[in-house]
Design an enzyme around this catalytic site. Structure first.
Site, PDB file in Angstrom:
ATOM      1  N   CYS A   1       0.722  -1.385  -0.015  1.00 41.45           N
ATOM      2  CA  CYS A   1      -0.083  -0.008  -0.028  1.00 41.45           C
ATOM      3  C   CYS A   1       0.898   1.388   0.039  1.00 41.45           C
ATOM      4  CB  CYS A   1      -1.029   0.032   1.226  1.00 41.45           C
ATOM      5  SG  CYS A   1      -0.364  -0.429   2.529  1.00 41.45           S
TER       6      CYS A   1
ATOM      7  N   LYS B   1      -4.640   3.577   8.685  1.00 39.94           N
ATOM      8  CA  LYS B   1      -4.244   4.592   9.612  1.00 39.94           C
ATOM      9  C   LYS B   1      -3.498   5.942   8.942  1.00 39.94           C
ATOM     10  CE  LYS B   1      -6.107   1.723  12.066  1.00 39.94           C
ATOM     11  NZ  LYS B   1      -6.165   0.645  11.092  1.00 39.94           N
TER      12      LYS B   1
ATOM     13  N   GLU C   1      -7.289  -4.865  15.924  1.00 31.68           N
ATOM     14  CA  GLU C   1      -8.202  -5.416  14.925  1.00 31.68           C
ATOM     15  C   GLU C   1      -8.069  -6.818  15.148  1.00 31.68           C
ATOM     16  OE1 GLU C   1      -7.616  -4.130  11.112  1.00 31.68           O
ATOM     17  OE2 GLU C   1      -8.159  -2.003  11.503  1.00 31.68           O
TER      18      GLU C   1
ATOM     19  N   SER D   1     -11.332  -5.213  11.668  1.00 31.97           N
ATOM     20  CA  SER D   1     -10.886  -4.830  10.065  1.00 31.97           C
ATOM     21  C   SER D   1     -11.910  -4.607   9.266  1.00 31.97           C
ATOM     22  CB  SER D   1      -9.754  -6.125   9.558  1.00 31.97           C
ATOM     23  OG  SER D   1      -9.770  -6.010   8.319  1.00 31.97           O
TER      24      SER D   1
END
Length: 581
Positions: A63, A138, A458, A484
């Site tokens: 990511c 986040k 999570e 999640s």
């Protein structure tokens, strides 16, 4: 002497109103300018507005890996617009890799570190504007929080989603891999198939591809007005991302000139728009944590119950995984976030008058968006998948400060059963792995809240294992931690007050009957107030696991999940804003 004065001062009046005047203007700033000359800047560049180009680039996960490349295009756009880009990086903790072990305790705290570190870099160097690139669960809210806290002109850019993988001819995401672990534990998938699946599920750079937390908050970035239209949808490998990056770089100088700032954009109505697209897209429950935190930076009171109220009145229209059929790539190719927003606006579920970073309103941005009748990713808002949003707020004697549950794609949203209590995720995951639970149980994972975890972990490893074992709809799970965006099933998070401060979840015992009704929005335990009070009198605070370091510091500062698990007083307490120095 006249020529030297030109070197010491900007040629435009614009600079005299900007923070960077404190490091570039006048004879007293000669030492500061020396450092900029050392980095190859010209006199003209030194006296232009300075734009911080912040990324969460790192090699921790796919990511983030494409963010630095995209930042170079942003810098070209900034330079073309007549400003001077200054690139810097901050951290990211990636949930997919932190999941299922103690690393997840660092995830939510990383949101605060991101916001804090971007703030400190901007403050320390007196940058005039901010373009922030983020790609992980986040880092997206953390970057938007920093923008609102600093309140200098800012544009948010999402790094883009990953492309779906292929396994045995079928599209797959990381959710399939997590659930395959549960299948493997009961012999439903072989070692060889698990090996092939794990090598096939994530074929490119980009954030997890379904409407998990990253794509949910990316959708929010457009709806709240901090991102350019369509920029949240394009997958990371698509070259069209460079266009959005270039345009953002050029656009920031216009925002500097007109003085349009994040707190002009992120209003109460903009926050309601953001909550609406979360509900309409069946987005992650984590939005109910991040939207209050963003609001907090602006000094706006917008807590979990305010978010839940918008969820309740907004139809669920986007058929996205994990509850639906499609991924972010499909939404982008069907018409992107603007298509989703257009149908919500047309049917009265968005505030069209909210201003955005384009300098135009939501309604003006969407004026030329036409409905795409050749797709079925997004339904018309008057013909939704369900009449109410994909996420529901709950309240009751087990959660006086609220809780949240994702119901997108679920048929049964009511459940009652005996509690099976676990102090921490590991204990519950071990019981699930060994199938030491019964159909009809309500699994309770506590001491995982913002303070008690610390870090509000999570529970995807546990919920995915349950689904892999075929028990996803046969048990419920509640926690003072989080779930999640990839979680599905009747899984209730953010239960408050949390166990670490003596909330009712800490007082539960095995066998207590718990009743969940997402239709009514209630979460109850069948105990009298007198019994709860008696148990509370005997409850003792647990000693913390972390007695030094950042997690200790976080646990001392963090507030309740209801208000976003924030760590400072926020915009309402502010007497001096950075943008006004």
């Amino acid at each position: 002497m006249g020529g030297r004065k030109k070197v010491m001062d900007a040629k435009t009046n614009l600079k005299s109103k900007l923070p960077s005047r404190h490091v570039t203007e006048g004879p007293a700033r000669a030492p500061h300018r020396s450092y900029y000359y050392a980095m190859g800047l010209t006199t003209a560049q030194i006296h232009q507005p300075f734009v911080g180009v912040a990324t969460c680039w790192n090699e921790a996960a796919p990511c983030n890996i494409a963010l630095m490349r995209q930042a170079q295009v942003v810098k070209k756009g900034v330079a073309a617009g007549g400003a001077t880009p200054r690139e810097f990086c901050t951290i990211t903790v990636t949930d997919g890799i932190a999941m299922g072990h103690e690393g997840m305790k660092s995830s939510l705290p990383s949101r605060e570190v991101i916001a804090d570190s971007v703030e400190l870099t901007m403050r320390g160097h007196s940058y005039d504007a901010l373009i922030g690139l983020a790609g992980c669960d986040k880092s997206l809210p953390g970057m938007m929080m920093a923008m609102c806290r600093l309140n200098v002109p800012a544009i948010f850019i999402y790094g883009g989603s990953i492309l779906p993988g292929t396994f045995k001819g079928q599209p797959v995401t990381i959710q399939d891999v997590f659930e395959a672990v549960g299948k493997h534990s009961v012999g439903q998938i072989s070692d060889d198939d698990l090996d092939v699946l794990e090598q096939s599920a994530c074929p490119s750079a980009g954030a997890c591809g379904a409407q998990f937390t990253a794509n949910t908050m990316a959708t929010v970035s457009e709806a709240i007005g901090l991102a350019l239209p369509y920029s949240a949808g394009a997958p990371a490998p698509y070259e069209i991302r460079d266009k959005f990056c270039m345009i953002a770089g050029e656009q920031i100088i216009d925002l500097i000139r007109i003085g349009l700032k994040p707190r002009d954009i992120v209003t109460r109505k903009a926050l309601e728009n953001a909550a609406a697209v979360v509900a309409a897209s069946g987005g992650s429950t984590n939005a109910a944590l991040h939207l209050p935190a963003i609001a907090h930076e602006c000094g706006i009171d917008f807590d979990l119950f305010d978010v839940a109220e918008v969820f309740k009145r907004t139809p669920y229209v986007a058929d996205l995984k994990p509850g639906g059929r499609y991924v972010a790539k499909d939404l982008f190719e069907a018409g992107g976030v603007p298509l989703l927003m257009k149908t919500l606006l047309e049917h009265g579920f968005l505030h069209g008058e909210c201003i955005t970073v384009t300098g135009r309103t939501i309604a003006e941005n969407l004026k030329r968006v036409k409905w795409n009748k050749d797709q079925d990713v997004v339904r018309p808002a008057n013909k939704p998948l369900s009449a109410t949003g994909g996420v529901v707020g709950l309240r009751g004697n087990l959660a006086p400060e609220g809780a949240i549950v994702k119901v997108a794609g679920m048929e049964n949203v009511k459940f009652s059963g005996p509690a099976r209590c676990f102090d921490g995720e590991e204990a519950c995951f071990e019981a699930v792995k060994k199938k030491k639970y019964k159909e009809g149980d309500v699994l309770v994972i506590r001491y995982e809240g913002p303070r008690g975890g610390p870090g509000m972990r999570e529970m995807l490893a546990t919920t995915a294992a349950l689904y892999g074992q075929g028990m996803g709809g046969k048990v419920a799970l509640i926690t003072d931690g989080r779930f999640s965006g990839a979680t599905r099933g009747l899984c209730i998070g953010h239960v408050g007050p949390e166990a670490a401060v003596g909330g009712p979840i800490a007082l539960l015992r095995d066998g207590d009957m718990i009743v969940i009704d997402a239709d009514k929005g209630t979460l109850e335990v069948k105990l009298t107030k007198a019994e709860l009070d008696r148990r509370r009198h005997g409850w003792k605070e647990r000693k913390p696991d972390f007695t030094s370091g950042y997690l200790w510091k976080y646990a001392q500062q963090v507030g309740a999940a209801r208000n976003g698990a924030v760590t400072h007083p926020g915009g309402a307490a502010e007497t001096k804003c950075y943008a006004d120095i």
